[in-house]
Design an enzyme around this catalytic site. Structure first.
Site, mmCIF file in Angstrom:
data_model
loop_
_atom_site.group_PDB
_atom_site.id
_atom_site.type_symbol
_atom_site.label_atom_id
_atom_site.label_comp_id
_atom_site.label_asym_id
_atom_site.label_seq_id
_atom_site.Cartn_x
_atom_site.Cartn_y
_atom_site.Cartn_z
ATOM 1 C CB THR A 1 -0.937 0.007 1.215
ATOM 2 O OG1 THR A 1 -1.587 -1.260 1.327
ATOM 3 C CG2 THR A 1 -1.997 1.079 1.072
ATOM 4 C CG ASP A 2 3.694 2.548 3.151
ATOM 5 O OD1 ASP A 2 2.757 3.342 3.347
ATOM 6 O OD2 ASP A 2 4.380 2.069 4.073
ATOM 7 C CG LEU A 3 6.184 -0.275 -2.118
ATOM 8 C CD1 LEU A 3 6.545 -1.697 -2.523
ATOM 9 C CD2 LEU A 3 7.409 0.621 -2.205
#
Length: 421
Positions: A187-189
């Site tokens: 999700t961060d990426l």
């Protein structure tokens, strides 16, 4: 006209200045993408501490003798091509420096809690009044609005809340069954990639209007968006997707299979591929079987088909299956370790590993001679990504950046003495 030197040294965005107030992964991933494209990215970090990920280890970088240092490898994954300055924004003088930098910037990226920068006069409204052309990208867990807006958000939490973990892993009742996180902070990426896309769109809008804008990026929004076909299935049928290991809810056969020496991955996406696989495997009758004549039928009769296929796939090694199928347009491949992946001939042919000299020194005074990072996958032919700087040491460029703001040596020394930088 662009010269060959321009193609290799400038990148696509050499005219763009980015002020990076973000840390950990989503924001830095976004700004590294911009830096790889040639933008001048200045990363602001807290004096003496820096980005949290500088300390997220093991693993740590190794010195010339192969000993672990105090420099975490995590930081290196998302901070290439940036300049690092240390400024304490709790000091009024530090806030003034950052405002001065924002005046000269095209883009600002931050991932503080909602309203967290307002007390420093570094929120969007304050900086827009100074620089109406500024594109201000705020990355939070839940966005600027809604009942969860003020909550902190982390990738693992979003994977759980979005349903991503619930569709990842083996089915309940099977060995090892239960929800699993994805092996990287997905999700961060994805938030970093979406944020970069939004910034590029905002730059195009500014090209037409002359005005910047606020970009409100939320990890939860991205987590829900990346459910993709699984979300579409639920929204249009009301049926909640179930975990099913490495198999696919809408395709068959599309999963891992045992081989004589391990396992392989088959990703058959249409009837033609299935027929060619059956012919190559010496089982042409499967393609004529009324239970398996179409993808929908193969999904319906998945259990009998997979069992029959597994008996056959065990008769050859992984390498033999790949050799047999590679010229028949049947997607088939090994399930590599990361080490095997980086040793793969295609990965090496695409030059996906970058080795850069590094000037860091460990506490033992042993130099860290070089650092390896993964190359940008953005292959622009005329303006390819640039490799200008390795991930910076904490505050490595502070004096140079401050000098660029017009401060003389005495003023910079005073700021150091006061603990502002």
């Amino acid at each position: 006209m662009m010269t060959e030197a321009d193609k290799t040294t400038q990148g696509a965005l050499p005219h763009i200045k980015v002020l990076d107030l973000s840390r950990v992964l989503a924001g830095p991933w976004c700004t590294q993408m911009l830096a790889d494209l040639g933008a001048d990215v200045v990363k602001v970090e807290k004096p003496g501490e820096g980005d949290d990920t500088r300390h997220w280890g093991p693993p740590f970088l190794q010195d010339a003798d192969g000993n672990a240092t105090q420099h975490a490898t995590y930081f290196t994954a998302c901070n290439r091509n940036k300049r690092s300055v240390t400024i304490d924004m709790a000091h009024p003088e530090g806030q003034a420096l950052i405002r001065q930098m924002a005046l000269q910037s095209d883009v600002l990226v931050e991932n503080f809690k909602v309203g967290g920068l307002a007390k420093y006069g570094l929120d969007y409204a304050s900086l827009k009044a100074l620089n109406p052309r500024l594109i201000y990208c705020a990355i939070t867990g839940f966005g600027q609005t809604g009942p969860y807006a003020e909550r902190a958000g982390y990738d693992l939490m979003i994977q759980a809340m979005s349903g991503m973990m619930d569709i990842t892993g083996r089915a309940d009742g099977t060995p090892g069954g239960g929800p699993q996180r994805v092996g990287v902070a997905l999700t961060d990426l994805f938030t970093g990639v979406y944020a970069c896309s939004a910034i590029l769109a905002a730059l195009e809008v500014r090209h037409r209007t002359g005005v910047g804008q606020l970009i409100d990026m939320a990890l939860l929004d991205v987590g829900m968006a990346t459910l993709a076909n699984q979300a579409a299935g639920f929204l249009n049928t009301g049926k909640v997707p179930q975990r099913q290991g490495n198999s696919h809810p809408s395709l068959a056969p599309y999963q891992d299979f045992p081989t004589a020496d391990g396992s392989m991955l088959l990703a058959i996406g249409n009837d033609g591929q299935f027929a060619r696989f059956c012919e190559a495997a010496g089982q042409p009758q499967w393609a004529q079987d009324t239970r398996y004549a179409s993808n929908t039928l193969r999904v319906t009769h998945r259990e009998t088909l997979i069992a029959a296929m597994q008996a056959v796939t065990r008769t050859r090694t992984t390498a033999q299956w790949i050799a047999l199928l590679e010229d028949k347009a049947v997607p088939c491949g090994p399930i590599n370790t990361i080490g095997q992946a980086f040793a793969d001939a295609q990965v090496q042919a695409r030059s996906l590993v970058i080795n850069q000299p590094l000037a860091l020194v460990n506490t033992t005074n042993k130099a860290i001679q070089s650092i390896a990072t993964v190359a940008s996958p953005l292959r622009l032919v005329d303006t390819p990504p640039v490799v200008q700087r390795p991930p910076p040491a904490l505050g490595e460029h502070t004096d140079a950046v401050l000098a660029g703001l017009g401060l003389d040596a005495a003023a910079i020394a005073a700021l150091h003495h006061q603990g502002v930088v």
